[in-house]
Scaffold this motif. Structure first.
Motif, short mmCIF file in Angstrom:
data_model
loop_
_atom_site.label_atom_id
_atom_site.label_comp_id
_atom_site.label_asym_id
_atom_site.label_seq_id
_atom_site.Cartn_x
_atom_site.Cartn_y
_atom_site.Cartn_z
N ARG A 28 -62.19 -59.85 -53.74
CA ARG A 28 -62.50 -59.37 -55.09
C ARG A 28 -63.12 -60.47 -55.96
N LEU A 62 -61.52 -48.13 -50.71
CA LEU A 62 -61.88 -48.07 -52.12
C LEU A 62 -62.46 -49.39 -52.62
N ARG A 63 -62.05 -50.50 -52.02
CA ARG A 63 -62.61 -51.80 -52.41
C ARG A 63 -64.11 -51.85 -52.07
N THR A 64 -64.49 -51.28 -50.93
CA THR A 64 -65.90 -51.23 -50.54
C THR A 64 -66.69 -50.33 -51.49
N VAL A 65 -66.12 -49.18 -51.84
CA VAL A 65 -66.77 -48.27 -52.79
C VAL A 65 -66.96 -48.97 -54.13
N ASP A 66 -65.95 -49.68 -54.59
CA ASP A 66 -66.03 -50.41 -55.86
C ASP A 66 -67.13 -51.48 -55.78
N ALA A 69 -70.60 -49.82 -55.86
CA ALA A 69 -70.87 -49.28 -57.19
C ALA A 69 -71.24 -50.40 -58.16
N ARG A 70 -70.54 -51.53 -58.08
CA ARG A 70 -70.85 -52.67 -58.95
C ARG A 70 -72.21 -53.29 -58.62
N ALA A 98 -66.58 -39.89 -53.43
CA ALA A 98 -66.46 -40.55 -54.74
C ALA A 98 -67.59 -40.13 -55.70
#
Length: 128
Positions: A28, A62-66, A69-70, A98
């Motif tokens: 992160r 979800l970390r990959t999706v986040d 997206a960023r 998502a």
């Protein structure tokens, strides 16, 4: 009126988009640095797209999706977008779940017929 002809095809942009390879699971703390990288790649290259190679990201979550997206948000702020290279089918399914739509390398754009596909015509009409 006369002019000197220029060699080649002046209206064709022959630049290839820069590639950002995302290796393994990304901590992160490294996300802001990668967002900065996307913005600087767009500014330095003058391209409108950065290709993000996601083949080695590992199992999606979800970390990959986040992260993606960023990266997309950072690219939009810099006036461009990202395109995914080699996403796992489960990653694509998770992104769709998502509600995030990403351009994927090798896919035809939405609304565009695939190469080599002819549209059906009515009897008596000529095919184009």
């Amino acid at each position: 009126m006369s002019y000197e002809p220029t060699p080649g095809l002046p209206h064709v942009d022959a630049t290839t988009p820069p590639v950002l390879t995302l290796p393994g699971p990304i901590p992160r703390a490294r996300v802001p640095e990668l967002c900065d990288d996307v913005g600087s790649l767009l500014r330095r290259s003058g391209a409108r797209t950065v290709v993000c190679d996601v083949t080695r990201l590992g199992p999606p979550g979800l970390r990959t999706v986040d992260l993606l997206a960023r990266l997309q948000l950072a690219a939009r702020r810099a006036g461009g977008r990202i395109r995914l290279r080699g996403p796992d089918p489960s990653l694509r399914a998770l992104l769709n779940l998502a509600g995030l739509r990403f351009e994927v390398e090798g896919e035809t754009e939405e609304g565009e017929p695939a190469l080599g596909v002819e549209e059906e015509v009515e009897p008596g009409q000529a095919a184009f």
